[in-house]
Write a protein that holds these residues in place. Structure first.
Motif: not given
Length: 93
Positions: A44-45, A49-51, A55-58
């Motif tokens: 889960d952790l 952390a990978r999500v 701002t990064q997705r944009r």
């Protein structure tokens, strides 16, 4: 739960079983040093952390579709909007 490093070493199997229900803090010299968690909690952790942030997705979207965005902006600059209720695409760089 909190245990000393010596206790964690001597009772490792029991500590691992405890970690399946709640994190176990391992102390060295009376201070927190490490944490033992279940494998499910670890997954889960690492997944969290990978999500990517918004701002990064944009930024990734704008980079992947920069030609399409540029085309949309050119079309808007040349022709304007075809309907008063529409709003121009607002991609951000």
């Amino acid at each position: 739960m909190s245990v000393t490093a010596t206790e964690a070493k001597n009772r490792f199997g029991h500590i691992c079983a405890q970690a399946k229900t709640a994190p176990v803090i391992v102390e060295k010299d009376g201070r927190p040093d490490s944490v033992i968690i279940s494998y499910a909690d670890y997954l889960d952790l690492t997944a969290a952390a990978r999500v990517k942030t918004l701002t990064q997705r944009r930024k990734a979207f704008n980079e992947a579709h920069k030609e399409w965005l540029a085309e949309q902006h050119r079309d808007f600059e040349q022709n304007g909007l075809w309907c008063d209720g529409l709003v121009a695409w607002q991609g951000q760089g």
